[in-house]
Motif scaffolding. Structure first.
Motif, mmCIF file in Angstrom:
data_model
loop_
_atom_site.group_PDB
_atom_site.id
_atom_site.type_symbol
_atom_site.label_atom_id
_atom_site.label_comp_id
_atom_site.label_asym_id
_atom_site.label_seq_id
_atom_site.Cartn_x
_atom_site.Cartn_y
_atom_site.Cartn_z
ATOM 1 N N ASN A 715 6.835 36.133 -18.446
ATOM 2 C CA ASN A 715 6.871 35.264 -17.269
ATOM 3 C C ASN A 715 8.012 35.589 -16.322
ATOM 4 O OD1 ASN A 715 4.598 33.665 -17.998
ATOM 5 N ND2 ASN A 715 5.865 32.582 -19.488
ATOM 6 N N LYS A 720 6.000 40.584 -12.745
ATOM 7 C CA LYS A 720 5.005 40.103 -11.803
ATOM 8 C C LYS A 720 4.076 41.261 -11.442
ATOM 9 C CE LYS A 720 7.293 36.246 -9.465
ATOM 10 N NZ LYS A 720 7.865 35.755 -8.185
ATOM 11 N N ARG A 784 -0.608 34.128 -25.060
ATOM 12 C CA ARG A 784 0.044 33.714 -23.819
ATOM 13 C C ARG A 784 0.181 34.879 -22.835
ATOM 14 N NH1 ARG A 784 5.148 35.546 -24.533
ATOM 15 N NH2 ARG A 784 5.799 35.903 -26.703
ATOM 16 N N LYS A 788 -1.974 35.281 -19.132
ATOM 17 C CA LYS A 788 -1.349 35.597 -17.843
ATOM 18 C C LYS A 788 -1.925 36.877 -17.251
ATOM 19 C CE LYS A 788 3.200 36.106 -15.668
ATOM 20 N NZ LYS A 788 3.032 35.000 -14.719
#
Length: 1110
Positions: A715, A720, A784, A788
């Motif tokens: 995260n 990104k 997780r 994402k």
């Protein structure tokens, strides 16, 4: 013998007691020496007389107590008449106004009362006795000619028979020792105490010659007292010389210079003093010493200060003085300079010379007033000003002249000096000795004179003041220079006040090259140069330093607070650390302990840190300095693992530790945290290592650490847009090198790591294992991460299709697969189809025709049998038409047809549905008639059921009332219907009573699943939305259900048309349009025409037009 009255006209016992309080007992000898010199004597002899003399024939019987041991002092000058008078005038000396005389106050003689109550002397033909108490002579004193007739012979005995003492040609003082306390003094001395006293003074008594004008010999002797009857011939003759000092080799020129006191005249002369130290008074040691002195004397006119001039006249002073320097001594010298007022004073300067001056001092010749720690009203400021004028304005000039003379004598080889005169006679005391604070200021004044008189000192000539200063200090040792610095340090509080009022003195002190520069830490063996305050800078307190560039500013060492205080007081500028760092510091290529210490210090300065961004100044583990952006934090497990074995990649731990917890270095590029840039560099390094011929044995573990960090920090901003990042294109992900059978037959990887773009998760193994690497089990992304980035580890469409092509072209022809792995092969094929189907469903823009040619036989469409290895069961999209019936050409087997989206995106054709909307009017039957229980209406016993439908012989009860209010149906008691199934009527009634049409249909499908239609049901269509994907057997069952529903729709349309239920009719038209196929389109069109279903008819017409080519 005839006597006349003679005595001190001012003498009072109390006055003498007060006088001798000011004189220490040992001063007696110097006072008498001074009087001898003033009298013009060349000899001065002290005799410790231990004899005892007869007492029969005395001037007064009371004098018998003074016939014992005494101190005799002889000089070879006879008293003149004025001398006899001046001796009696207490506090008004007879030498006042005579500049050739040393004594001024008429007090020195009175110092003898320390020892005696009745002093006496003979001079020439006169003899005198003094009795201030008038106790022994009944008067203050008497004087007269020496008796020649033998009267009072015992009184004269002490003066006679002393070897080499001729008082007729000089003066002999006798000071008999007091035996008991008196009103004058309580002090009593024995002869032994006197011997100890003279023993103490003889060590420096030779120096008393230096500024005297006449005395050439000083001697100390002992005249012992032998027992009566033993050696009677020696009793009066034997005298032991204890010590003797003589100026040797004097000529008249030197004698003249010694006596010269002309105003403005300067005299320089040399004298040799021979000292014969006889030792103890019983042992004759005959130890001789020779001292060679050079002396300068001079005078000048009084200062132009009205106040001082008045003071000078009042106290009979003049600007006069001298300096004596010991050139050579045959004895080991422990020289300690003193202050002189012609004779030595108590003030010890510890200079290499003695300073003499006409000081303003008290009658006791006590400590000079040259400095004061206070400014009290009682302070004698005029005395202070006069003495400072002598010391600081007059004597430095003499010092300078003397030094010039010594230099010239040395250069002409007239004297022998091992060291340069400037060094030998450096005008400052050793730091290890005690000294008066004013002597530092004096030394500075001497330096001023030396530097100003450049013509007189050729050895220090230079083009500038700075050059002359440097040349001067080149003549002395570093030790002397540092001593001067320490002297300034120790006396700064006193000196700084003078600097404020004397700009020239401040300029001099600022120019002294006495301050060590900051040392080069890499050259500890070298002593740091000494520089003046005027050309140096200091760093802020506690600032660390490092080596500076060749032409950098000069930085003085100011670590100690006192040094910093002094340099600041000398106007030394404190340099800004930023300028120091970037303009002066020489950054090394390889770090050292001192550099690390310096670097840690400056890293607290934000401005400096920003300036270091692009500088190669940060040390790695090997010490090599690099840019901070090229270094990593060894404490970070990712960096430590990835760059293991490459120490130059890591910032020295000393620096990283001191900045840990702050963003100091990371703000300028230090890689102490993982971000996108550092992560990319890490994975690129892994790629580089993997390509080496001998890649590290732990390469897989390094990749594992990177992947683990990625997952744990998914995260972070660093990751990104991971799916489009370069990170996914660099091989650092551990993979499975081998798979289990049968995949291992065709799967093998030589590499250990691969990139995310080329690895697949275990879930996708069957759809791309031939084209992509299978990610290792210990680095499978957790949920997780996949939530994402769902595409992580997911194959691309091209990979999957290439895998499908591999299945068809390679595995389909593999005998081992054919033999043992048929089901797995088929499973792989359907997994590919299933994956492509989902992808096509989720991506409207996915066009499989970009990857699959229309002639590629990549689709397993079972026809004659179910063997996946037969080429007949593999077809291209040109051989497939979706929505075809089994009896139709290019029929798609249900096992393949369920992937319709995939097939269509690959180019397969399908039977199209016309884009014609069959309008269904808005009608909510349930809102028309709300009935709590529909089952009651179908109960034959229900009281409201008053009509009967007879459908193909089966009776169905209904309520005309309910039918009337829910629709326009008006029926008789009995209504016959022959053209539909009974349950179709029941569905209609439930609909009219308010139930949803689909629920009503489903109700009768559930309670009566096997409907027996009497008519042929050939035409139907399988609705994919209604029936789930299933195997072939289940599919046939669903086809039967579809036929039943198709017939139900037709019945309902007939009933709606018959009873004019327009909404239901339109609804059935929609439902039936969905069942139109190439085979039944004509039949349904005819049905629509028969029952006035015009919209359905139009739909069929359009269907024919759009699918005419099929």
């Amino acid at each position: 013998m005839s006597f006349q009255s003679y005595g001190q006209n001012e003498t009072l016992v109390s006055s003498i007691r007060n006088i001798i309080k000011d004189y220490p007992v040992e001063s007696i000898f110097k006072e008498f020496l001074q009087n001898a010199d003033d009298a013009g004597a060349t000899q001065f002899h002290i005799i410790v007389d231990g004899r005892t003399h007869p007492t029969s024939s005395l001037i007064n019987k009371k004098m018998k107590d003074w016939q014992g041991p005494a101190v005799l002092m002889f000089n070879n000058a006879k008293f003149k008449e004025p001398d006899f008078d001046s001796l009696m005038q207490i506090r008004v000396g007879g030498k006042q106004g005579d500049t050739t005389k040393i004594g001024k106050h008429g007090l020195g003689f009175n110092s003898c009362y320390h020892l005696t109550d009745v002093p006496s002397f003979v001079s020439g033909d006169k003899i005198a006795f003094l009795d201030p108490q008038e106790k022994f002579l009944s008067q203050r004193g008497i004087i007269g000619s020496i008796p020649q007739n033998g009267s009072h012979k015992d009184q004269l005995a002490p003066f006679k028979g002393i070897k080499d003492i001729d008082f007729r040609k000089g003066t002999l003082f006798r000071i008999p020792l007091r035996k008991e306390p008196s009103e004058l003094s309580d002090t009593i001395f024995t002869i032994d105490q006197i011997l100890e006293l003279v023993k103490g003074i003889k060590s420096n008594f030779s120096n008393q010659f230096l500024f005297l004008r006449n005395i050439e010999t000083i001697e100390i002797s002992y005249l012992p007292c032998y027992p009566t009857g033993i050696f009677p011939q020696l009793q009066s003759l034997q005298m032991q010389s204890l010590w003797k000092a003589t100026i040797t080799g004097l000529d008249e020129n030197v004698r003249r210079k010694r006596k010269c006191v002309e105003n403005g005249a300067t005299q320089i002369f040399q004298i040799n003093i021979e000292i014969d130290n006889k030792g103890g008074h019983w042992v004759n040691m005959n130890k001789k010493q020779n001292d060679h002195w050079i002396i300068i004397t001079g005078s000048q006119r009084n200062p132009d200060n009205p106040r001082l001039n008045k003071y000078v006249r009042q106290h009979r002073l003049c600007v006069s003085g001298g300096i004596a320097a010991l050139l050579k001594s045959s004895a080991q010298s422990n020289f300690a300079g003193k202050m002189y007022s012609f004779l030595s004073l108590s003030d010890v300067t510890n200079l290499p010379v003695h300073l003499n001056g006409v000081w303003a001092q008290g009658s006791d010749r006590g400590k000079l007033l040259i400095e004061s720690d206070d400014d009290s009203p009682d302070l004698d400021h005029l005395k202070l000003d006069w003495n400072r004028h002598i010391l600081l304005d007059f004597l430095p000039k003499l010092y300078c002249k003397l030094l010039k003379e010594v230099i010239e004598l040395r250069e002409s080889n007239e004297i022998e000096l091992n060291e340069h005169p400037v060094l030998k006679f450096w005008p400052f005391p050793p730091i290890t000795k005690n000294y008066p604070k004013y002597i530092i200021e004096y030394g500075c004044k001497v330096l001023q004179q030396i530097l100003q008189n450049e013509d007189n000192f050729q050895s220090i000539n230079g083009d500038s003041f700075t050059d002359r200063m440097n040349n001067l200090f080149n003549l002395i040792t570093r030790e002397k220079t540092l001593e001067l610095r320490d002297l300034l340090r120790n006396n700064w509080d006193e000196i700084k006040g003078q600097l404020c009022s004397e700009p020239d003195l401040k300029l001099l002190v600022r120019s002294l090259p006495i301050w060590p520069v900051i040392s080069d830490p890499l050259r500890q063996d070298l002593e740091p140069p000494l520089k003046p305050a005027s050309c140096g800078y200091i760093l802020p307190k506690n600032t660390k330093h490092y080596r500076t560039k060749k032409n950098a500013r000069i930085y003085l060492d100011a670590k100690e607070d006192l040094t910093r205080k002094i340099l600041t007081g000398l106007d030394v500028q404190t340099q800004d650390v930023h300028e120091y760092t970037f303009e002066d510091v020489e950054f090394p290529n390889k770090s050292d302990y001192y550099y690390l210490d310096f670097l840690k210090d400056i890293l607290d300065n934000y401005r400096i840190v920003q300036g270091l961004r692009d500088k190669r100044c940060f040390p790695s583990f090997t010490g090599k300095t690099k840019k901070i952006a090229d270094l990593y934090d060894h404490e970070n497990i990712v960096f430590r693992t990835v760059f293991s074995g490459i120490p130059d990649m890591f910032l020295d731990h000393t620096i990283s530790e001191c900045t840990r917890g702050s963003r100091t270095l990371s703000n300028i590029g230090f890689k102490d945290n993982i971000n996108q840039d550092t992560f990319i560099k890490c994975v690129a390094k892994i790629e580089e290592l993997q390509k080496k011929l001998n890649s590290p044995p732990d390469i897989r573990y390094r990749g594992f650490i990177l992947v683990d960090h990625l997952y744990n920090n998914i995260n972070d901003d660093a990751f990104k847009n991971l799916e489009s990042s370069i990170i996914t294109r660099i091989p650092f992900v551990p993979i499975s090198k081998n798979l289990d059978k049968p995949y291992s037959l065709n799967y093998s990887r030589s590499q250990i790591l691969d990139c995310f773009n080329n690895v697949i998760l275990p879930d996708y193994k069957e759809v791309a294992w031939s084209q992509m690497s299978l990610i290792a089990e210990d680095v499978v992304p957790p949920l997780r991460v996949l939530n994402k980035y769902p595409s992580l580890g997911k194959p691309k469409t091209l990979n999957v299709i290439e895998h499908l092509r591999f299945l068809y072209e390679t595995l389909r022809n593999n005998d081992e697969w054919k033999k043992d792995w048929t089901e797995i092969f088929k499973h792989n094929v359907y997994e590919v189809y299933n994956w492509l189907e989902k992808e096509c469903s989720n991506d409207e823009d996915l066009n499989l025709t970009e990857y699959i040619h229309s002639y590629d036989p990549l689709f397993l469409n079972f026809n004659k049998d179910y063997d996946p290895f037969k080429s007949e069961n593999w077809v291209s999209v040109r051989e497939l038409v979706l929505n075809s019936e089994p009896s139709e050409e290019k029929y798609v087997n249900p096992s393949l047809a369920k992937y319709s989206t995939m097939l269509k995106r690959a180019g397969a054709r399908e039977v199209k549905r016309p884009n014609i909307e069959i309008r269904v009017r808005i009608h909510d039957q349930s809102a028309t008639n709300k009935i709590k229980s529909l089952n009651s209406l179908f109960d034959p016993r229900f009281s409201l059921n008053d009509a009967t439908f007879i459908v193909n012989g089966e009776r169905i009860m209904a309520s005309r009332y309910m039918l009337a209010i829910s629709s326009s149906i008006i029926i008789n008691d009995t209504e016959h219907i022959e053209y539909v199934e009974p349950n179709s009527v029941r569905v209609l009634l439930r609909y009219l009573y308010g139930q949803n049409i689909d629920d009503a249909i489903k109700y009768y499908r559930d309670i009566s699943p096997n409907i027996n239609y009497t008519r042929v049901r050939e035409s139907y269509i399988y609705d994919e939305d209604e029936y789930p994907v299933c195997d072939d057997d289940e599919f046939e069952n669903h086809r039967e259900d579809a036929r039943d529903i198709f017939e139900r729709y037709k019945d309902l349309l007939k009933l709606a048309n018959n009873y004019r239920l327009d909404h239901l009719k339109e609804l059935m038209e929609v439902r039936l349009s969905r069942s139109v196929t190439r085979l039944n389109v004509v039949q349904i069109k005819n049905f629509a025409e028969t029952h006035n279903a015009n919209q359905l008819k139009d739909y069929c017409n359009q269907f024919v037009l759009e699918n005419n080519e099929l």
